[in-house]
Structures are given as C-alpha cells and as structure tokens.
Design a protein around this motif. Structure first.
Motif, PDB file in Angstrom:
ATOM      1  N   SER A  17     -28.124  -3.800 -15.498  1.00 34.72           N
ATOM      2  CA  SER A  17     -28.446  -4.842 -16.470  1.00 34.72           C
ATOM      3  C   SER A  17     -28.012  -6.246 -16.062  1.00 34.72           C
ATOM      4  O   SER A  17     -28.546  -7.223 -16.586  1.00 34.72           O
ATOM      5  CB  SER A  17     -27.785  -4.507 -17.817  1.00 34.72           C
ATOM      6  OG  SER A  17     -26.383  -4.387 -17.672  1.00 34.72           O
ATOM      7  N   ASN A  18     -27.058  -6.353 -15.150  1.00 35.97           N
ATOM      8  CA  ASN A  18     -26.484  -7.656 -14.827  1.00 35.97           C
ATOM      9  C   ASN A  18     -27.045  -8.165 -13.499  1.00 35.97           C
ATOM     10  O   ASN A  18     -26.629  -7.727 -12.425  1.00 35.97           O
ATOM     11  CB  ASN A  18     -24.958  -7.544 -14.756  1.00 35.97           C
ATOM     12  CG  ASN A  18     -24.278  -8.888 -14.677  1.00 35.97           C
ATOM     13  OD1 ASN A  18     -24.871  -9.874 -14.230  1.00 35.97           O
ATOM     14  ND2 ASN A  18     -23.037  -8.947 -15.107  1.00 35.97           N
ATOM     15  N   THR A  19     -27.984  -9.109 -13.570  1.00 32.37           N
ATOM     16  CA  THR A  19     -28.625  -9.608 -12.349  1.00 32.37           C
ATOM     17  C   THR A  19     -27.644 -10.309 -11.419  1.00 32.37           C
ATOM     18  O   THR A  19     -27.824 -10.304 -10.201  1.00 32.37           O
ATOM     19  CB  THR A  19     -29.766 -10.577 -12.704  1.00 32.37           C
ATOM     20  OG1 THR A  19     -29.241 -11.656 -13.488  1.00 32.37           O
ATOM     21  CG2 THR A  19     -30.848  -9.875 -13.516  1.00 32.37           C
ATOM     22  N   ALA A  20     -26.582 -10.888 -11.981  1.00 31.21           N
ATOM     23  CA  ALA A  20     -25.611 -11.618 -11.155  1.00 31.21           C
ATOM     24  C   ALA A  20     -24.840 -10.694 -10.220  1.00 31.21           C
ATOM     25  O   ALA A  20     -24.323 -11.135  -9.189  1.00 31.21           O
ATOM     26  CB  ALA A  20     -24.635 -12.379 -12.048  1.00 31.21           C
ATOM     27  N   LEU A  21     -24.763  -9.413 -10.557  1.00 28.32           N
ATOM     28  CA  LEU A  21     -24.025  -8.472  -9.726  1.00 28.32           C
ATOM     29  C   LEU A  21     -24.881  -7.859  -8.624  1.00 28.32           C
ATOM     30  O   LEU A  21     -24.382  -7.075  -7.815  1.00 28.32           O
ATOM     31  CB  LEU A  21     -23.424  -7.362 -10.592  1.00 28.32           C
ATOM     32  CG  LEU A  21     -22.405  -7.821 -11.646  1.00 28.32           C
ATOM     33  CD1 LEU A  21     -21.809  -6.628 -12.368  1.00 28.32           C
ATOM     34  CD2 LEU A  21     -21.291  -8.647 -10.997  1.00 28.32           C
ATOM     35  N   ALA A  78     -24.566  -0.259 -25.159  1.00 27.00           N
ATOM     36  CA  ALA A  78     -24.593  -1.418 -24.265  1.00 27.00           C
ATOM     37  C   ALA A  78     -23.483  -1.319 -23.217  1.00 27.00           C
ATOM     38  O   ALA A  78     -22.377  -0.847 -23.501  1.00 27.00           O
ATOM     39  CB  ALA A  78     -24.436  -2.707 -25.073  1.00 27.00           C
ATOM     40  N   THR A  79     -23.795  -1.788 -22.010  1.00 26.83           N
ATOM     41  CA  THR A  79     -22.807  -1.818 -20.927  1.00 26.83           C
ATOM     42  C   THR A  79     -22.900  -3.164 -20.212  1.00 26.83           C
ATOM     43  O   THR A  79     -23.849  -3.916 -20.394  1.00 26.83           O
ATOM     44  CB  THR A  79     -23.047  -0.689 -19.905  1.00 26.83           C
ATOM     45  OG1 THR A  79     -24.267  -0.948 -19.198  1.00 26.83           O
ATOM     46  CG2 THR A  79     -23.137   0.663 -20.593  1.00 26.83           C
ATOM     47  N   ASP A  80     -21.904  -3.451 -19.388  1.00 28.62           N
ATOM     48  CA  ASP A  80     -21.941  -4.660 -18.569  1.00 28.62           C
ATOM     49  C   ASP A  80     -22.718  -4.454 -17.283  1.00 28.62           C
ATOM     50  O   ASP A  80     -23.212  -5.404 -16.701  1.00 28.62           O
ATOM     51  CB  ASP A  80     -20.513  -5.117 -18.249  1.00 28.62           C
ATOM     52  CG  ASP A  80     -19.795  -5.601 -19.487  1.00 28.62           C
ATOM     53  OD1 ASP A  80     -20.171  -6.665 -20.014  1.00 28.62           O
ATOM     54  OD2 ASP A  80     -18.877  -4.894 -19.957  1.00 28.62           O
ATOM     55  N   ASP A  81     -22.816  -3.233 -16.828  1.00 22.46           N
ATOM     56  CA  ASP A  81     -23.689  -2.909 -15.699  1.00 22.46           C
ATOM     57  C   ASP A  81     -23.717  -1.414 -15.494  1.00 22.46           C
ATOM     58  O   ASP A  81     -23.486  -0.637 -16.421  1.00 22.46           O
ATOM     59  CB  ASP A  81     -23.292  -3.663 -14.428  1.00 22.46           C
ATOM     60  CG  ASP A  81     -24.461  -3.779 -13.437  1.00 22.46           C
ATOM     61  OD1 ASP A  81     -25.579  -4.090 -13.884  1.00 22.46           O
ATOM     62  OD2 ASP A  81     -24.261  -3.543 -12.246  1.00 22.46           O
ATOM     63  N   VAL A  82     -23.909  -0.978 -14.265  1.00 19.86           N
ATOM     64  CA  VAL A  82     -24.432   0.341 -13.964  1.00 19.86           C
ATOM     65  C   VAL A  82     -23.363   1.413 -13.718  1.00 19.86           C
ATOM     66  O   VAL A  82     -23.684   2.589 -13.690  1.00 19.86           O
ATOM     67  CB  VAL A  82     -25.355   0.220 -12.724  1.00 19.86           C
ATOM     68  CG1 VAL A  82     -24.528  -0.046 -11.486  1.00 19.86           C
ATOM     69  CG2 VAL A  82     -26.238   1.423 -12.537  1.00 19.86           C
ATOM     70  N   GLY A 109     -13.188  -3.645 -15.023  1.00 15.97           N
ATOM     71  CA  GLY A 109     -13.933  -4.192 -13.892  1.00 15.97           C
ATOM     72  C   GLY A 109     -13.182  -4.135 -12.586  1.00 15.97           C
ATOM     73  O   GLY A 109     -13.160  -5.110 -11.835  1.00 15.97           O
ATOM     74  N   TRP A 110     -12.554  -2.979 -12.307  1.00 17.00           N
ATOM     75  CA  TRP A 110     -11.812  -2.777 -11.054  1.00 17.00           C
ATOM     76  C   TRP A 110     -10.712  -3.819 -10.885  1.00 17.00           C
ATOM     77  O   TRP A 110     -10.686  -4.607  -9.934  1.00 17.00           O
ATOM     78  CB  TRP A 110     -12.744  -2.773  -9.843  1.00 17.00           C
ATOM     79  CG  TRP A 110     -13.868  -1.795  -9.984  1.00 17.00           C
ATOM     80  CD1 TRP A 110     -13.795  -0.508 -10.450  1.00 17.00           C
ATOM     81  CD2 TRP A 110     -15.231  -2.010  -9.658  1.00 17.00           C
ATOM     82  NE1 TRP A 110     -15.026   0.078 -10.447  1.00 17.00           N
ATOM     83  CE2 TRP A 110     -15.934  -0.825  -9.950  1.00 17.00           C
ATOM     84  CE3 TRP A 110     -15.941  -3.087  -9.145  1.00 17.00           C
ATOM     85  CZ2 TRP A 110     -17.299  -0.687  -9.756  1.00 17.00           C
ATOM     86  CZ3 TRP A 110     -17.304  -2.954  -8.951  1.00 17.00           C
ATOM     87  CH2 TRP A 110     -17.965  -1.764  -9.244  1.00 17.00           C
ATOM     88  N   GLU A 115     -16.513  -8.835 -15.568  1.00 15.67           N
ATOM     89  CA  GLU A 115     -16.530  -8.658 -17.015  1.00 15.67           C
ATOM     90  C   GLU A 115     -16.820  -7.193 -17.344  1.00 15.67           C
ATOM     91  O   GLU A 115     -17.756  -6.593 -16.812  1.00 15.67           O
ATOM     92  CB  GLU A 115     -17.600  -9.553 -17.639  1.00 15.67           C
ATOM     93  CG  GLU A 115     -17.857  -9.299 -19.102  1.00 15.67           C
ATOM     94  CD  GLU A 115     -16.636  -9.494 -19.980  1.00 15.67           C
ATOM     95  OE1 GLU A 115     -16.533  -8.807 -21.015  1.00 15.67           O
ATOM     96  OE2 GLU A 115     -15.778 -10.348 -19.637  1.00 15.67           O
ATOM     97  N   ALA A 116     -16.018  -6.624 -18.227  1.00 16.56           N
ATOM     98  CA  ALA A 116     -16.180  -5.203 -18.525  1.00 16.56           C
ATOM     99  C   ALA A 116     -15.868  -4.875 -19.982  1.00 16.56           C
ATOM    100  O   ALA A 116     -15.540  -3.732 -20.295  1.00 16.56           O
ATOM    101  CB  ALA A 116     -15.286  -4.376 -17.599  1.00 16.56           C
ATOM    102  N   SER A 117     -15.980  -5.844 -20.877  1.00 11.51           N
ATOM    103  CA  SER A 117     -15.627  -5.583 -22.270  1.00 11.51           C
ATOM    104  C   SER A 117     -16.562  -4.568 -22.918  1.00 11.51           C
ATOM    105  O   SER A 117     -16.130  -3.739 -23.737  1.00 11.51           O
ATOM    106  CB  SER A 117     -15.620  -6.883 -23.068  1.00 11.51           C
ATOM    107  OG  SER A 117     -16.865  -7.551 -22.971  1.00 11.51           O
ATOM    108  N   LEU A 118     -17.857  -4.619 -22.571  1.00  6.48           N
ATOM    109  CA  LEU A 118     -18.785  -3.614 -23.104  1.00  6.48           C
ATOM    110  C   LEU A 118     -18.544  -2.257 -22.446  1.00  6.48           C
ATOM    111  O   LEU A 118     -18.555  -1.214 -23.112  1.00  6.48           O
ATOM    112  CB  LEU A 118     -20.228  -4.066 -22.865  1.00  6.48           C
ATOM    113  CG  LEU A 118     -20.700  -5.285 -23.654  1.00  6.48           C
ATOM    114  CD1 LEU A 118     -22.104  -5.695 -23.222  1.00  6.48           C
ATOM    115  CD2 LEU A 118     -20.676  -5.019 -25.156  1.00  6.48           C
TER     116      LEU A 118
END
Length: 334
Positions: A17-21, A78-82, A109-110, A115-118
């Motif tokens: 979901s996070n294109t920046a990553l 919802a998540t911050d990514d994969v 987030g390691w 960002e990893a709040s979701l």
C-alpha cells in the motif's frame, strides 16, 4: 508455537500500500504480489488485509493472476505496508485442548525505521475478527526475526533482538521469559549478524530456517570479498557448535546468489505440500548444484509432493499467517 511446515488452515497477507517504500518499483508490485497469493491459494486458503480502496486493486490483480478467489478472503484491516510476517499475529495452539490463540507483540517498523502505527494494530484486529484469545506482550518481536523447530527450540539473531533500536531500556530477562512463556519455547538459540543492507537489521528468515526439527538450511557466501562472507561463516560455525538437548543440528548450506546485495535468497514460505519462494535471475545456484533435490523448479511454485490437489478450506475461526502458521497441534498451555 508450531513449525511452519505443520498443517495450517490459511495464510494471512497484507496487500502492498505504501508507494514510498517501493521507490521506482511500486507499479510492478501489486501484480507480483497477486501471483504470490495465487501460488499459495493452490494449496490452502489465503486471507489478505486490504482496507478501503486497496480492496478493488487487490480483486483486479488477483483476477489477472488467475487466482482462485473462492479460497481468498479480503479483510478490511488497514496496514502501513506489506510485511504481515512481521506485523501480523503469531498464532499458537494448546496441545491439550486444541484451542487456537494468538500472541500480540509490539511492532515499530524494525526498530523505528518506518511508520508502523497501523501495522501495530493488526494482531488485535485479527483476534477480534476471528474471536480468538489474545496474549499481549510489551516487547518488540517480529515474526521474521524468529524461527522455531515446532518442538520447543527457537533460533534468532543477536543483531535484531539485542539491537539498541529494540532493546534499549528493556528488561532482557523479562523479554526472554515472555518468549518462553508466550511461544512455549524451551531453549533459545542465537547466531550473530545478518546480511548487509537488510532493513530488518538481520532477521533470521534471511539466514537460517528449520526444515525439520533438527535440520537447518543456512545461507553461505563463497565470495570472500563480500561483506556477508565473514558474518555468515561465523553463523555457520555457531550453528554447527550448537547442541540443543545434547543433539547436533544438521546444517545444510544454501549459497548466496551472485547478485546485488539486496537480493535475498531465503525469503521463502513453507506450505504443507509446497515451498513458495522468489525466483531470482539468473536462476539460483542451489538448483544447478542439486542442493534442493527434493524440489522441482516450476517458477514461483516448488511442489514437495506429487499430490498437488488443493486442500479444502477449514471452518472458521481457524486461520494462519505469514507471521505464523495456524497449526493442528501446538505447545502453549494456558
């Protein structure tokens, strides 16, 4: 906590979901992720966290990948990514009662890199959705940072668990006790460093995997000029010197591919009846050298048995995850 190869009812994933990553690559990711999900769905049901507008994207990509949608469920989580293996719940099961539960650890987030709040809310939401008992622990622990034998051994790395970005101010004795209690672990096994340029700081799932209760597949680097050469040699030495329960471990070396440092060969997913893993270009040297004689390369699917018939979906609330497997026999008592 059972081993990853034990019987499971589903795999949990989180849709990218996070294109920046994914700088410069995100346009490729949904289609490839759909192929990954479709491969797993050949063997067992799949549950994918895909909230809001991601649901339509996921449905489109899965159809294009010719995935069997009858065994794939999209959830509004919802998540911050994969990285569901790291932010998702770690499932456990009671041997005596066969009750399924999940453990909920902190994920940031390691070590605060992303960002990893979701992401950190995912285990609780999965527990609520499935109606499962949840055991929460106030320590950072990522599913990709631990590897279990299924009978009480847990392998991990000092580079992750003792990193100040996770361990500063932590009561180490309480942390180790939580792992033993929460995952029913009898013995913690430690190796040292991870691969260069690994955002996780050295997750064990890039380095060494149990493929049987006393057999480990571990990566090795042949190029002495590589920054990975010395750390991986030390890891191999420590694995061969281990004597869990006064037993030797059978350590099988898996060569690192002759590719860029960020191309990691060990990110694979055991399924009952199959091994799903990335396909590197050029093809991995372990096939040319016959190091995986029990698997026939078929692209992104490596069947471990001749019978590839799809396993039927099990009734709810049984579920599993890339973060862990939902077993039919675990080790946790409560």
């Amino acid at each position: 906590m059972p081993a990853e190869w034990e019987p499971q009812s589903a795999t949990w994933l989180s849709w990218p979901s996070n294109t920046a990553l994914w700088p410069g690559h995100y346009d490729l990711i949904p289609a490839k992720f759909a192929e990954f999900a479709a491969a797993i769905a050949e063997f067992q049901p799949v549950k994918i966290n895909a909230a809001g507008k991601l649901r339509a994207e996921a449905e489109h990509a899965l159809k294009a990948a010719k995935a069997d949608l009858s065994v794939i469920e999209l959830t509004d989580i919802a998540t911050d990514d994969v990285w569901c293996r790291d932010h998702g719940p770690i499932f456990v099961k009671n041997d005596a009662t066969r009750e399924l539960a999940l453990t909920d650890w902190e994920f940031h987030g390691w070590g605060g890199k992303f960002e990893a709040s979701l992401d950190n809310q995912v285990p609780g939401k999965v527990a609520a959705r499935l109606g499962l008992k949840k055991f929460s622990y106030p320590f950072e622990l990522e599913g990709g940072g631990i590897e279990v034998s299924g009978d009480g051994l847990l392998l991990t790395t000092e580079a992750v668990q003792n990193n100040p970005n996770r361990a500063e101010g932590r009561d180490d004795a309480a942390f180790h006790a939580a792992i033993r209690d929460g995952l029913a672990i009898d013995e913690l096994l430690w190796i040292g460093e991870g691969l260069a340029n690994d955002d996780t700081d050295g997750h064990i799932d890039n380095l060494a995997r149990f493929i049987a209760p006393r057999t480990i597949l571990a990566v090795a680097e042949a190029n002495k000029a590589s920054p990975n050469y010395a750390p991986l040699q030390e890891n191999l030495k420590r694995l061969r010197e281990m004597r869990p329960r006064q037993q030797r471990l059978d350590v099988i070396e898996l060569p690192m591919p002759p590719a860029e440092p960020r191309q990691l060969p060990h990110r694979q997913r055991w399924r009952p009846g199959a091994l799903v893993r990335p396909r590197l270009r050029p093809a991995g040297p372990w096939h040319h050298r016959g190091l995986l004689p029990w698997a026939e390369d078929r692209g992104h699917r490596l069947p471990l048995a001749a019978d590839r018939r799809r396993r039927p979906a099990l009734p709810q609330p049984a579920a599993a995850g890339l973060s862990a497997a939902e077993p039919r026999g675990g080790k946790l008592a409560w």
